[in-house]
Design an enzyme around this catalytic site. Structure first.
Site, PDB file in Angstrom:
ATOM      1  N   ASP A  51       1.495  -7.545  -7.734  1.00 44.01           N
ATOM      2  CA  ASP A  51       0.318  -7.690  -6.860  1.00 44.01           C
ATOM      3  C   ASP A  51      -0.713  -8.596  -7.529  1.00 44.01           C
ATOM      4  O   ASP A  51      -1.270  -9.503  -6.898  1.00 44.01           O
ATOM      5  CB  ASP A  51      -0.354  -6.329  -6.597  1.00 44.01           C
ATOM      6  CG  ASP A  51       0.491  -5.363  -5.794  1.00 44.01           C
ATOM      7  OD1 ASP A  51       0.316  -5.301  -4.584  1.00 44.01           O
ATOM      8  OD2 ASP A  51       1.331  -4.671  -6.402  1.00 44.01           O
ATOM      9  N   THR A 122       3.592  -2.170  -1.415  1.00 38.86           N
ATOM     10  CA  THR A 122       3.659  -1.967  -2.870  1.00 38.86           C
ATOM     11  C   THR A 122       4.381  -0.676  -3.239  1.00 38.86           C
ATOM     12  O   THR A 122       5.208  -0.654  -4.158  1.00 38.86           O
ATOM     13  CB  THR A 122       2.236  -1.960  -3.477  1.00 38.86           C
ATOM     14  OG1 THR A 122       1.606  -3.203  -3.201  1.00 38.86           O
ATOM     15  CG2 THR A 122       2.280  -1.750  -4.982  1.00 38.86           C
TER      16      THR A 122
END
EC number: 3.1.3.7
Length: 308
Positions: A51, A122
């Site tokens: 990320d 995620t």
């Protein structure tokens, strides 16, 4: 020369290459084995090294080429010098060969807001559900999502060791959406795609009210919109706050460009100007076809709780 192309088409062409680079970063982090997982607000709200690196790559690459853009990314990162190897300065030539829709031909850089989710899905990424993962770059003008790029880093990952990994989908309103084969869900079937990791009574009540033949529980807003445009699901129903503007901006464009519809649970269009609150607090309802059927079945009890 780049100057002969409109700002919007140059931005989309760059975003395509930048999203591909981000997809490469996402794959590399997994391959190296250290995900660097951090909990943000709770156990289902995670951030990984992928990320962080992907957002630095996307935002820095965009800002370097288009310094007057407003760029809003999901991850709250400290300002730091970005490694040159994270910078992508290429652009996808096939996009530059497409005509810019006339209503967007005079747009200036400073008129655009870019919403970035460097790694949508995620939690699924950390659990190895890699086909749920997308990189999202959405472009908005006057509060409306008008162009978007979705990279799927692990598209084809179950097709064997020799398969080409990853694909990039892109679209501009008034031009179309490209990089996939449009397919409708089976006629007469109500297949709902909804959240995998953010379930609650509101979500369940709303899904049940749709009288579904099947319910798919998967991660990532980008992934769910791809299910709609590839005929795997009839409606994306998420009757809860939790989804943010960077989750929906790019996917909304792809869906709208092929005649679909994405709104909040009340039927309101989502707004993407830079001052807007980031949370989609009234949930999400999206379909490729038959939007009115699903909208008409949202319970009043759900609407009363979800305030725009």
């Amino acid at each position: 020369m780049a100057s002969s192309h409109t700002v919007l088409m140059r931005l989309v062409a760059s975003a395509y290459s930048i999203a591909q680079k981000a997809g490469t970063i996402v794959r590399r982090v997994i391959a190296e084995g250290d995900l660097g997982i951090v909990e943000k607000t709770c156990a289902t709200d995670l951030q990984t090294k992928a990320d962080r690196l992907a957002q630095m790559s996307i935002c820095s690459s965009l800002a370097r080429k288009f310094p007057k853009l407003t760029i809003i990314g999901e991850e709250d990162l400290p300002f730091e010098e970005v490694d040159q190897e994270l910078i992508e300065d290429g652009q996808w030539e096939e996009i530059l060969q497409q005509p810019c829709p006339s209503q967007y031909s005079a747009i200036k850089e400073e008129d655009l807001v870019v919403w970035v989710d460097p790694l949508d899905g995620t939690k699924e990424y950390t659990e190895g559900l890699l086909d749920n993962v997308t990189v999202l770059i959405g472009i908005a003008y006057e509060g409306k999502a008008i162009a978007g790029v979705i990279n799927q880093p692990y598209y084809n990952y179950q097709a064997g060791p020799n398969a080409t990994l990853g694909r990039t989908i892109w679209g501009v309103l008034g031009l179309g959406a490209f990089g996939f084969q449009l397919k409708e869900a089976p006629a007469g079937k109500h297949i709902i795609t909804t959240t995998r990791s953010h379930n609650n009574k509101l979500v369940t009540d709303c899904v049940t009210a749709m009288n579904p033949d099947d319910v798919l529980r998967v991660g990532g807003a980008g992934n769910k919109i791809i299910q709609l445009i590839e005929g795997k699901a009839s409606a994306y129903v998420f009757a809860s706050p939790g989804c943010k503007k960077w989750d929906t901006c790019a996917p909304e464009v792809i869906l709208h460009a092929v005649g679909g519809k994405l709104t909040d649970i009340h039927g309101n269009a989502l707004q993407y100007n830079k001052e807007v609150k980031h949370m989609n607090s009234a949930g999400v309802l999206a379909t490729l076809r038959n939007y009115d059927y699903y909208a008409s079945r949202v319970p009043e009890s759900v609407k009363n709780v979800l305030v725009p």
